[in-house]
Design a protein around this motif. Structure first.
Motif, PDB file in Angstrom:
ATOM      1  N   TYR A  28      23.724  17.526  -1.239  1.00 29.80           N
ATOM      2  CA  TYR A  28      24.672  16.763  -0.424  1.00 29.80           C
ATOM      3  C   TYR A  28      25.925  17.570  -0.088  1.00 29.80           C
ATOM      4  CZ  TYR A  28      21.701  12.790  -1.504  1.00 29.80           C
ATOM      5  OH  TYR A  28      20.625  11.949  -1.603  1.00 29.80           O
ATOM      6  N   ASP A  29      26.285  18.523  -0.947  1.00 31.66           N
ATOM      7  CA  ASP A  29      27.497  19.305  -0.705  1.00 31.66           C
ATOM      8  C   ASP A  29      27.260  20.452   0.276  1.00 31.66           C
ATOM      9  OD1 ASP A  29      29.089  17.805  -2.362  1.00 31.66           O
ATOM     10  OD2 ASP A  29      28.567  18.996  -4.139  1.00 31.66           O
ATOM     11  N   PRO A  31      23.821  21.729   2.299  1.00 34.59           N
ATOM     12  CA  PRO A  31      22.386  21.795   2.599  1.00 34.59           C
ATOM     13  C   PRO A  31      21.890  23.207   2.864  1.00 34.59           C
ATOM     14  CG  PRO A  31      23.424  19.994   3.817  1.00 34.59           C
ATOM     15  CD  PRO A  31      24.534  20.789   3.193  1.00 34.59           C
ATOM     16  N   ILE A 103      21.702  17.117   5.752  1.00 29.16           N
ATOM     17  CA  ILE A 103      21.275  16.613   4.446  1.00 29.16           C
ATOM     18  C   ILE A 103      19.823  16.130   4.529  1.00 29.16           C
ATOM     19  CG2 ILE A 103      21.649  14.781   2.742  1.00 29.16           C
ATOM     20  CD1 ILE A 103      24.648  14.967   3.464  1.00 29.16           C
ATOM     21  N   LYS A 104      19.481  15.536   5.663  1.00 29.71           N
ATOM     22  CA  LYS A 104      18.106  15.053   5.856  1.00 29.71           C
ATOM     23  C   LYS A 104      17.114  16.217   5.815  1.00 29.71           C
ATOM     24  CE  LYS A 104      15.268  12.304   9.028  1.00 29.71           C
ATOM     25  NZ  LYS A 104      15.236  11.577  10.319  1.00 29.71           N
ATOM     26  N   LEU A 107      16.795  17.406   2.216  1.00 29.03           N
ATOM     27  CA  LEU A 107      16.038  16.437   1.419  1.00 29.03           C
ATOM     28  C   LEU A 107      14.537  16.582   1.685  1.00 29.03           C
ATOM     29  CD1 LEU A 107      16.139  14.069  -0.557  1.00 29.03           C
ATOM     30  CD2 LEU A 107      16.389  12.521   1.408  1.00 29.03           C
ATOM     31  N   GLU A 138      20.473  10.924  -6.030  1.00 30.97           N
ATOM     32  CA  GLU A 138      21.599  10.118  -5.567  1.00 30.97           C
ATOM     33  C   GLU A 138      22.803  11.006  -5.313  1.00 30.97           C
ATOM     34  OE1 GLU A 138      22.364   7.123  -8.427  1.00 30.97           O
ATOM     35  OE2 GLU A 138      20.378   6.179  -8.239  1.00 30.97           O
ATOM     36  N   SER A 139      23.555  10.644  -4.259  1.00 30.52           N
ATOM     37  CA  SER A 139      24.777  11.400  -3.948  1.00 30.52           C
ATOM     38  C   SER A 139      25.884  10.990  -4.897  1.00 30.52           C
ATOM     39  CB  SER A 139      25.198  11.118  -2.502  1.00 30.52           C
ATOM     40  OG  SER A 139      26.462  11.687  -2.260  1.00 30.52           O
ATOM     41  N   THR A 143      30.077  11.240   1.121  1.00 34.46           N
ATOM     42  CA  THR A 143      29.614  12.283   2.036  1.00 34.46           C
ATOM     43  C   THR A 143      30.344  12.261   3.366  1.00 34.46           C
ATOM     44  OG1 THR A 143      27.871  10.798   2.813  1.00 34.46           O
ATOM     45  CG2 THR A 143      27.315  12.290   1.017  1.00 34.46           C
ATOM     46  N   LYS A 146      33.501  14.137   2.720  1.00 35.08           N
ATOM     47  CA  LYS A 146      33.184  15.517   2.376  1.00 35.08           C
ATOM     48  C   LYS A 146      33.050  16.387   3.618  1.00 35.08           C
ATOM     49  CE  LYS A 146      28.965  16.516   1.649  1.00 35.08           C
ATOM     50  NZ  LYS A 146      28.807  17.534   2.690  1.00 35.08           N
TER      51      LYS A 146
END
Length: 932
Positions: A28-29, A31, A103-104, A107, A138-139, A143, A146
C-alpha cells in the motif's frame, strides 16, 4: 496483524518467504517496490529449481535466460511459466519506472506470486500440501492521505526505493551464491533425468490441484507488449491484432500469416511465441525440414522440430521380412498436448497435401498437411467459450510450392476451408523491412512477387544494376564461388551455389572438389557434405538439409551385394543391388547448436550419383540386408530386440549424404546465406509461374550479396516470332524512301509539302515509273481523286487514282490505247490498296489509352525500341487478339500486327505489306525489332 499469505514457505524456503513478506509490507505504501520484490521472489524461486535439479552452473545467467532454458520449459507447466514471465515483466517496468503501478496492480502480482509459490512447494515436495487460500493484506494507513505527497517527500520516497532495490539485488545475488556453494550430491545423467520426470509429473499434478486463475493472468497480457519499444509497419500492427484475436478466439482453428521476403515474418513469430508463453499456452514450433527448424530455433530462442518428428511414430515403421513388398508406414502419433496448444508452422509453403513417400517409408496417410491437421485437431471437441488447439501457418506463397503441387495448400484459406472445414483468419505482410530500401535483391524479389500475384508472365527483366547484385559469366561461376570462400572449405559456411537440376548440382560439386582437393575423386577428410535424410540417434539428431564436415576417413570402401525378389509387371524377378559403405568421422551441430563429432557409415552409392536420394531398390536393399543379418530376431517373441537392433545397426542407419558445395533450390528452401551464387538457367520456360517462383525462392536465400549467372532479361514481346511472307499482291511494292521533290517541283504540279497525302501518291507514282522513260505531264486534283497525264515517247495516257478517307488507294483506272496503257496497268498494280499516309492521330507515347495494363506496358516497350531510330507511332488499333501499329518516318508508313494470347503474352509479329506505304520502312522496323 493477520498472517502472511506466504507463511507456508517459512519452513523450507525462508528466503523466498522473506521477499514475499517484504512485498506485502510495501503493497500500500509503494506498489513499485512491491512489484520489484515480487520479481526477486520469482527469480529466486526459479533458482531453487535450477539448483535442485542441477540444470545450469552459469550463475550470471539472467532471469529471462533461466526462463528460456529448454529443460526448464519442458518440466514446468506452461501456466506457471506464463505467470513467471508476467511477474518478471512488471517487476522490470517497476524498477525502470516505465509503468506507474497502482495498489490494484501490486495486489494482483502478489496473488500471482502466491499461486506460483503454492505450486512450487507442492511440486518440490511431490505430494499435496494444504495451503490456506489467498487473502488480500489489510492496509495499515489512510491510503488517500498517503498519496498526497509534496515534491520533497516524493523525491525522498524515490531515493529510498532506489536504495531498497539495490539492497534487494545484493541480497538476491547473495542468496544465489549461497545456493551455488551449498553441497549437493552430483546427479548422474540418468538420475537427473529421472528426477526431472518426477518433478514434471508432480508439477503438472500440482497445477491441476487448485485454480491457477489464468484468466486473471491473461487479462494483463497483450501481444503488443512484446513490441513496445519497436516501430512496427502498418502491416505488422494489423497482423498482430489479427493473431491476438485468433489466439483468444474460441472459434477459429487456423491462421495464415503471409509474408513477402524481408517483411519480418520471423521477427513477428518470435514475439508471438513470447506472447503465448506469457499466456501460459503450450506452443509447438514446427518446420517442414530439419535445417529450417534449426534456423527457426536460433532466431526465436525456442526449440523447433520437424513436422515429421513431431507427429509420426517411427518405432515400428520397418519391413517385417525381406519378402514384404509393401512400404512400411509410420503412423500418426496419439496427441497428448494440452487443449490450449498452438502449433506454429514456419516455411509453410513447403507443406504438401498430395500423396508422397520416400523410397523406404510412407508417413501416415502419405499426405503431410492432412496428418498435421488430424494430429492437432483429433480428440479435441470444440465448444463455445473454450479454447482448443490451433495452428498458425507462416510462409510466403510466392516461394516454390510442394513438389508436384501447383499451390501451397497450407497457405490457401480457400483450400483449408474447402478440404478440412477449418475456420481460417489471415493477414499479409507486404512492407519490406529487411536489408534496406536500396536492396537490389529485394527490388527484384518484389518485382517477381508482384508478377506472381497478378498471375501475368509476359516479361522478366531481372535488374543486376545494384550494389548487392553482380552478374557472373557462366564460364566463371566456379571461379566466383572460389573467390568468395577464399578457396577454403572452412569459409563456405556463408556461401552457397544454387542451380535448378540435380545434374547441374552434381557437376558443380565435382568442379568445386577439384579445386579443394585436386586429383581426389573420392571423398576426403575436409569435404563438406549435406544430409539428405533424417538420422535420429541417441547421441545426435541430424536432419535433412543440415551441413556437416568430414573430419576423418576411418576405412576403405566396403561393398555388399544384396539380392532380393520383387514384383514387376505381375512377375517376380530377382534383383541384385551393390551397396558401397565407408566408415567416416563427421562434424555436425547438435540440438544445442554446438559442434559434435559423429562416427558413422556413409553410403557412397548416393554420394556420387546425380539422384537426389536413394532409389527404391537401394532402400529396399538396406532393409533386406538388415533382415538377413538378424534372422534370429525376426521370430515371434523378439520384437523388442528387433526394434533395438534397427535403432543401433550401423549399416541400416547409414548416413545418407551428398556433397554440400552446391544444392538445388528445393534443398535451399528454408535456409539463408550471406552470399549466394545462382545459375538462373532452368529447364522451365522463363515466362511461367513455376520459373518465377523458382527464381524468387532462389534469390531470397541471400542476405547480403547475390551473384547471378544468365540473369533473365526478357522484355514484353521479347519472345515473339516474325511470321508471314510477302503478300503476293504487293511483292513488287516499290520503295519511295529515296524519292523526294523540291518545293519548285511540287509547285509545278500544284502541290505543297503540307499536302502529305498527295505528295505521298506522287512519290509512289514516281517510284513505279522511275526505271522507264515515262514523264508526268500534268496532275489534276479532285476530292479523293488525282488524275495524272503521263507520256512515253509519242504516246499519252490518263491515270485516275481514287483514295478514301483512310488515305488508302481504293482503285486505279488507266485510259488510253496500245501497249503503253497495258504497261501502266501492270506498273501501278503494286500500289493499289496501299496507304498513302496514316492520319497523325494521338501521336506520341502519352497520347494513347489502353484498357489493359499489359497493353500499356507493351506500348511503352514499342516506344523504347523505335523512338531512338526517329520512328513514330501514329496510330494503334486494338483488336481482340492483336495490336495493329502504324509507324511513320519521313512521310512513309508501315503497319505491323502484334499478336498476343490469353496469358497476355505477345507471341508473333505479322508485317502488313498491303497496308504499308514503304516496304523498306517495314523491313527496317522488323530488323530493329529482331535486334531488340
Amino acid at each position: 496483524m493477520p498472517p502472511s499469505n506466504f507463511s507456508f514457505l517459512d519452513a523450507d524456503y525462508l528466503k523466498l518467504s522473506q521477499l514475499a513478506k517484504q512485498a506485502e509490507a510495501y503493497l500500500y505504501d509503494d506498489p513499485q517496490t512491491a512489484a520489484f520484490k515480487l520479481r526477486a521472489y520469482s527469480e529466486l524461486l526459479v533458482e531453487y529449481i535450477f539448483h535442485r535439479f542441477q540444470l545450469n552452473d552459469e550463475l550470471n545467467d539472467s532471469f529471462l535466460t533461466r526462463l528460456q532454458n529448454p529443460t526448464f520449459r519442458k518440466v514446468v507447466p506452461e501456466a506457471i511459466q506464463g505467470k513467471l514471465h508476467v511477474v518478471r515483466k512488471y517487476g522490470n517496468k517497476a524498477v525502470h519506472n516505465e509503468l506507474d503501478l497502482t495498489i490494484k496492480d501490486a495486489l494482483w502480482l502478489l496473488e500471482e506470486c502466491y499461486l506460483i509459490g503454492r505450486w512450487f512447494l507442492q511440486s518440490m515436495q511431490g505430494s499435496y500440501v494444504f495451503i490456506p487460500e489467498f487473502n488480500a493484506p489489510e492496509s495499515q494507513h489512510d491510503t488517500v492521505n498517503k498519496l498526497r505527497l509534496d515534491n520533497a517527500a516524493l523525491q525522498a520516497k524515490i531515493e529510498a526505493r532506489e536504495s531498497d532495490i539495490q539492497q534487494t539485488q545484493a541480497e538476491l545475488a547473495s542468496f544465489k551464491m549461497a545456493l551455488k556453494n551449498s553441497q549437493l550430491t552430483q546427479l548422474s545423467a540418468q538420475d537427473q533425468q529421472e528426477s526431472l520426470k518426477d518433478f514434471q509429473r508432480s508439477g503438472r499434478n500440482a497445477a491441476s490441484s487448485f485454480d491457477l486463475k489464468m484468466g486473471m493472468t491473461r487479462s494483463r497480457v497483450s501481444i503488443h507488449d512484446e513490441f513496445a519499444k519497436i516501430t512496427l509497419t502498418v502491416d505488422q500492427q494489423r497482423a498482430l491484432n489479427g493473431i491476438e484475436e485468433f489466439i483468444n478466439s474460441p472459434i477459429n482453428d487456423t491462421f495464415i500469416l503471409h509474408g513477402y521476403a524481408g517483411t519480418g515474418k520471423t521477427f513477428i513469430t518470435k514475439g508471438v511465441v513470447s506472447y503465448l508463453t506469457q499466456l501460459g499456452r503450450h506452443c509447438v514450433l514446427l518446420s517442414p525440414t530439419g535445417k529450417a527448424a534449426k534456423v527457426l530455433s536460433e532466431k526465436t530462442g525456442h526449440t523447433a522440430s520437424t513436422i515429421h518428428s513431431e507427429i509420426y511414430d517411427f518405432s515400428d515403421a520397418f519391413l517385417k521380412d525381406e519378402t514384404d513388398d509393401h512400404l512400411p508406414v509410420a503412423p500418426v502419433k496419439q496427441n497428448f498436448d494440452s487443449p490450449e496448444t498452438v502449433y506454429i508452422v514456419d516455411e509453410a509453403s513447403m507443406v504438401a497435401d498430395n500423396y508422397a513417400f520416400t523410397a523406404s517409408l510412407q508417413f501416415g496417410s502419405g499426405r503431410l498437411l492432412h496428418d498435421l491437421i488430424l494430429y492437432s485437431q483429433k480428440t479435441i471437441e470444440k465448444s463455445d467459450g473454450h479454447l482448443h488447439r490451433k495452428i498458425i501457418f507462416i510462409g510466403d506463397n510466392a516461394q516454390l510450392p510442394p513438389v508436384n503441387m501447383k499451390l501451397s495448400p497450407a497457405l490457401s484459406s480457400d483450400y483449408l476451408a474447402e478440404n478440412y472445414q477449418l475456420k481460417v483468419g489471415e493477414e499479409t505482410l507486404k512492407e519490406v523491412v529487411r536489408q534496406g530500401a536500396a536492396s537490389g535483391v529485394l527490388a527484384n524479389a518484389t518485382m517477381l512477387r508482384n508478377t506472381i500475384d497478378k498471375n501475368v508472365f509476359n516479361q522478366l527483366d531481372f535488374n543486376v544494376e545494384s550494389s548487392d547484385i553482380e552478374s557472373v559469366d557462366s564460364r566463371k561461376i566456379i571461379d566466383k564461388y572460389m573467390d568468395l570462400c577464399g578457396r577454403s572449405v572452412a569459409q563456405t559456411k556463408q556461401v552457397m551455389l544454387i542451380a535448378s537440376s540435380n545434374r547441374t548440382v552434381a557437376s558443380y560439386n565435382s568442379q568445386c572438389r577439384e579445386h579443394f582437393f585436386p586429383g581426389q575423386e573420392q571423398i576426403c577428410a575436409g569435404d563438406k557434405v549435406i544430409s539428405v535424410a533424417n538420422h535420429y540417434r541417441d547421441d545426435i539428431n541430424v536432419t535433412n538439409g543440415e551441413f556437416g564436415l568430414v573430419t576423418q576417413l576411418l576405412s576403405g570402401v566396403e561393398t555388399k551385394s544384396v539380392t532380393f525378389k520383387k514384383k514387376l509387371d505381375g512377375k517376380t524377378e530377382s534383383v541384385t543391388v551393390e551397396l558401397a559403405f565407408r566408415d567416416v568421422e563427421l562434424l555436425f551441430r547438435n540440438q544445442l547448436n554446438s559442434p559434435q563429432l559423429v562416427r558413422a557409415k556413409i553410403l557412397e552409392n548416393l554420394l556420387y550419383s546425380e539422384e537426389p536420394s536413394l532409389t527404391v531398390d537401394e532402400s529396399r536393399a538396406l532393409n533386406v540386408d538388415f533382415l538377413q543379418r538378424h534372422k534370429e530376431l525376426t521370430r515371434k517373441g523378439f520384437e523388442e530386440q528387433l526394434k533395438q537392433a534397427r535403432k543401433t545397426d550401423p549399416y541400416f542407419n547409414v548416413f545418407k549424404l551428398k556433397f554440400g558445395y552446391a544444392i538445388t533450390c528445393h534443398k535451399a528452401q528454408g535456409s539463408e546465406w550471406e552470399q549466394v551464387v545462382i545459375n538462373c538457367s532452368s529447364h522451365l520456360k522463363p515466362l511461367c509461374k513455376d520459373y518465377f517462383r523458382w527464381l524468387y525462392t532462389a534469390i531470397t536465400r541471400c542476405s547480403k550479396m547475390l551473384y547471378v549467372v544468365d540473369a533473365p532479361k526478357i522484355k514484353i514481346g521479347g519472345t515473339t516470332t516474325i511470321v508471314g511472307g510477302v503478300n503476293k499482291e504487293v511483292e513488287n511494292l516499290v520503295s519511295t524512301d529515296l524519292i523526294d521533290f523540291s518545293p519548285e517541283e511540287l509547285q509545278h504540279f500544284g502541290l505543297s509539302a503540307d499536302k502529305s497525302v498527295l505528295v505521298a501518291l506522287l512519290k509512289k507514282v514516281k517510284a513505279c515509273i522511275q526505271d522507264a522513260s515515262i514523264e508526268i505531264v500534268d496532275i489534276r486534283h479532285h476530292q479523293y481523286q488525282e488524275q495524272y497525264v503521263l507520256k512515253h515517247k509519242d504516246s499519252y495516257a490518263e491515270v485516275q487514282f481514287n483514295y478514301n478517307g483512310k488515305n488508302k488507294i481504293s482503285s486505279i483506272q488507266v485510259r488510253g490505247a496500245g501497249t503503253f496503257t497495258s504497261e501502266l496497268e501492270h506498273r501501278f498494280a503494286s500500289i493499289k490498296g496501299s496507304l498513302l499516309s496514316a492520319p497523325t492521330l494521338n501521336a506520341g507515347k502519352d497520347g494513347f489509352e489502353f484498357h489493359e495494363t499489359f497493353l500499356s506496358d507493351f506500348h511503352q516497350r514499342i516506344c523504347e525500341v523505335f523512338e531512338p531510330h526517329v520512328i513514330d507511332v501514329v496510330n494503334v488499333n486494338s483488336n481482340q487478339w492483336n495490336q495493329r501499329y502504324t509507324f511513320s518516318q519521313s512521310s512513309e508508313t508501315a503497319v505491323i500486327d502484334f499478336y498476343f494470347n490469353g496469358k497476355q503474352q505477345f507471341t508473333k509479329v505479322m508485317p502488313m505489306q498491303n497496308l504499308s506505304s514503304s516496304q523498306a520502312l517495314l523491313d527496317r522496323l522488323l530488323n530493329i525489332w529482331r535486334e531488340s
